[in-house]
Design a protein around this motif. Structure first.
Motif, PDB file in Angstrom:
ATOM      1  N   VAL A  43      -0.614   3.819  -5.024  1.00 29.58           N
ATOM      2  CA  VAL A  43      -0.371   2.630  -5.825  1.00 29.58           C
ATOM      3  C   VAL A  43       0.844   2.811  -6.725  1.00 29.58           C
ATOM      4  CG1 VAL A  43      -1.396   1.030  -7.490  1.00 29.58           C
ATOM      5  CG2 VAL A  43      -2.839   2.144  -5.789  1.00 29.58           C
ATOM      6  N   PHE A  44       0.911   3.941  -7.432  1.00 26.65           N
ATOM      7  CA  PHE A  44       2.005   4.230  -8.354  1.00 26.65           C
ATOM      8  C   PHE A  44       1.956   5.700  -8.737  1.00 26.65           C
ATOM      9  CE2 PHE A  44      -1.430   1.978 -10.669  1.00 26.65           C
ATOM     10  CZ  PHE A  44      -1.974   3.054 -11.349  1.00 26.65           C
ATOM     11  N   GLN A  45       2.908   6.127  -9.525  1.00 28.40           N
ATOM     12  CA  GLN A  45       2.927   7.492 -10.053  1.00 28.40           C
ATOM     13  C   GLN A  45       2.103   7.528 -11.343  1.00 28.40           C
ATOM     14  OE1 GLN A  45       4.649  10.415  -8.855  1.00 28.40           O
ATOM     15  NE2 GLN A  45       4.742   9.164  -7.015  1.00 28.40           N
ATOM     16  N   HIS A  46       1.306   8.580 -11.492  1.00 27.00           N
ATOM     17  CA  HIS A  46       0.489   8.771 -12.687  1.00 27.00           C
ATOM     18  C   HIS A  46       0.570  10.235 -13.074  1.00 27.00           C
ATOM     19  CE1 HIS A  46      -3.326   9.433 -14.883  1.00 27.00           C
ATOM     20  NE2 HIS A  46      -3.017   8.249 -15.399  1.00 27.00           N
ATOM     21  N   HIS A  47       1.025  10.523 -14.270  1.00 28.16           N
ATOM     22  CA  HIS A  47       1.232  11.898 -14.733  1.00 28.16           C
ATOM     23  C   HIS A  47       2.116  12.686 -13.761  1.00 28.16           C
ATOM     24  CE1 HIS A  47      -2.300  12.154 -17.783  1.00 28.16           C
ATOM     25  NE2 HIS A  47      -1.799  10.929 -17.735  1.00 28.16           N
ATOM     26  N   GLY A  48       3.096  12.003 -13.199  1.00 30.84           N
ATOM     27  CA  GLY A  48       4.078  12.656 -12.337  1.00 30.84           C
ATOM     28  C   GLY A  48       3.661  12.871 -10.899  1.00 30.84           C
ATOM     29  N   ARG A  49       2.516  12.373 -10.497  1.00 23.33           N
ATOM     30  CA  ARG A  49       2.023  12.527  -9.128  1.00 23.33           C
ATOM     31  C   ARG A  49       1.535  11.167  -8.620  1.00 23.33           C
ATOM     32  NH1 ARG A  49       0.503  18.190  -9.215  1.00 23.33           N
ATOM     33  NH2 ARG A  49       2.072  19.049 -10.600  1.00 23.33           N
ATOM     34  N   PRO A  50       1.372  11.024  -7.303  1.00 23.59           N
ATOM     35  CA  PRO A  50       0.872   9.759  -6.765  1.00 23.59           C
ATOM     36  C   PRO A  50      -0.567   9.491  -7.210  1.00 23.59           C
ATOM     37  CG  PRO A  50       1.794  11.125  -5.021  1.00 23.59           C
ATOM     38  CD  PRO A  50       1.731  11.972  -6.254  1.00 23.59           C
ATOM     39  N   ALA A  51      -0.881   8.231  -7.476  1.00 23.02           N
ATOM     40  CA  ALA A  51      -2.259   7.793  -7.708  1.00 23.02           C
ATOM     41  C   ALA A  51      -2.643   6.925  -6.514  1.00 23.02           C
ATOM     42  CB  ALA A  51      -2.361   6.993  -9.003  1.00 23.02           C
ATOM     43  N   TYR A  52      -3.831   7.176  -5.966  1.00 22.10           N
ATOM     44  CA  TYR A  52      -4.294   6.498  -4.761  1.00 22.10           C
ATOM     45  C   TYR A  52      -5.511   5.638  -5.063  1.00 22.10           C
ATOM     46  CZ  TYR A  52      -1.553  10.099  -2.367  1.00 22.10           C
ATOM     47  OH  TYR A  52      -0.547  10.918  -1.941  1.00 22.10           O
ATOM     48  N   PHE A  53      -5.627   4.510  -4.352  1.00 23.52           N
ATOM     49  CA  PHE A  53      -6.787   3.632  -4.455  1.00 23.52           C
ATOM     50  C   PHE A  53      -7.367   3.454  -3.061  1.00 23.52           C
ATOM     51  CE2 PHE A  53      -8.951  -0.492  -4.806  1.00 23.52           C
ATOM     52  CZ  PHE A  53      -9.729  -0.248  -5.937  1.00 23.52           C
ATOM     53  N   LYS A  54      -8.693   3.478  -2.962  1.00 21.43           N
ATOM     54  CA  LYS A  54      -9.359   3.384  -1.664  1.00 21.43           C
ATOM     55  C   LYS A  54      -9.366   1.945  -1.150  1.00 21.43           C
ATOM     56  CE  LYS A  54     -13.852   4.039   0.459  1.00 21.43           C
ATOM     57  NZ  LYS A  54     -15.248   4.332   0.169  1.00 21.43           N
ATOM     58  N   PHE A  55      -8.962   1.783   0.131  1.00 21.68           N
ATOM     59  CA  PHE A  55      -9.084   0.499   0.802  1.00 21.68           C
ATOM     60  C   PHE A  55     -10.565   0.161   0.916  1.00 21.68           C
ATOM     61  CE2 PHE A  55      -4.935   1.339   2.922  1.00 21.68           C
ATOM     62  CZ  PHE A  55      -4.336   0.109   2.701  1.00 21.68           C
ATOM     63  N   PRO A  56     -10.956  -1.075   0.601  1.00 23.89           N
ATOM     64  CA  PRO A  56     -12.362  -1.452   0.828  1.00 23.89           C
ATOM     65  C   PRO A  56     -12.639  -1.531   2.325  1.00 23.89           C
ATOM     66  CG  PRO A  56     -11.095  -3.307  -0.060  1.00 23.89           C
ATOM     67  CD  PRO A  56     -10.173  -2.133   0.004  1.00 23.89           C
ATOM     68  N   SER A  57     -13.866  -1.200   2.712  1.00 20.29           N
ATOM     69  CA  SER A  57     -14.211  -1.230   4.141  1.00 20.29           C
ATOM     70  C   SER A  57     -14.598  -2.626   4.610  1.00 20.29           C
ATOM     71  CB  SER A  57     -15.363  -0.263   4.432  1.00 20.29           C
ATOM     72  OG  SER A  57     -16.547  -0.720   3.822  1.00 20.29           O
ATOM     73  N   HIS A  58     -14.942  -3.513   3.686  1.00 21.66           N
ATOM     74  CA  HIS A  58     -15.325  -4.903   3.994  1.00 21.66           C
ATOM     75  C   HIS A  58     -16.536  -4.985   4.906  1.00 21.66           C
ATOM     76  CE1 HIS A  58     -11.835  -6.359   1.914  1.00 21.66           C
ATOM     77  NE2 HIS A  58     -11.056  -5.608   2.655  1.00 21.66           N
ATOM     78  N   LYS A  59     -17.509  -4.099   4.702  1.00 24.22           N
ATOM     79  CA  LYS A  59     -18.747  -4.184   5.477  1.00 24.22           C
ATOM     80  C   LYS A  59     -19.598  -5.307   4.897  1.00 24.22           C
ATOM     81  CE  LYS A  59     -18.790   0.621   6.823  1.00 24.22           C
ATOM     82  NZ  LYS A  59     -19.428   1.923   6.688  1.00 24.22           N
ATOM     83  N   VAL A  60     -20.111  -6.152   5.759  1.00 23.82           N
ATOM     84  CA  VAL A  60     -20.899  -7.310   5.347  1.00 23.82           C
ATOM     85  C   VAL A  60     -22.157  -6.845   4.615  1.00 23.82           C
ATOM     86  CG1 VAL A  60     -22.198  -9.315   6.161  1.00 23.82           C
ATOM     87  CG2 VAL A  60     -20.024  -8.709   7.237  1.00 23.82           C
TER      88      VAL A  60
END
Length: 116
Positions: free
Chosen positions: A39-56
């Protein structure tokens, strides 16, 4: 438990980096499994966000994977999994500080628990 980088910045859009996380035990470990995007850099490193699986019919927790530097003490410096970026509720932690991206092993599950 493993984290594998996939894709390169720019390959799937500007500054997108994908990460695949797999775990073999524990309910919280399963919540962390999935595909993440940078998503962006946070404290000098990449920050990641999990894709939702969209399970019903399945509510999903937000999951962040991010680096925290030594500003709050050396014991908190490393990579974290949690429902919020920088929050106090965290599911896994590794003290790996030399890595530009999250390492594939040596995670504490729960964060002060046994290393996987």
């Amino acid at each position: 438990f493993s984290a594998e980088a996939g894709g390169e910045p720019g390959e799937n859009g500007p500054d997108v980096k994908l990460l695949k996380v797999r775990a073999t035990y524990g309910e919280r470990a399963q919540i962390m499994c999935g595909i993440y995007f940078m998503v962006f850099q946070h404290h000098g490193r990449p920050a990641y966000f999990k894709f939702p699986s969209h399970k019903v019919g399945q509510d999903e927790d937000d999951v962040w994977l991010y680096f925290w530097d030594e500003r709050d003490g050396e014991e908190y410096c490393g990579w974290w999994f949690g429902p919020t970026l920088g929050g106090e509720d965290c599911w896994a932690f590794t003290k790996s500080q030399d890595e530009e991206h999250p390492p594939a092993c040596m995670w504490g599950l729960p964060w002060k628990g046994k290393k996987a």
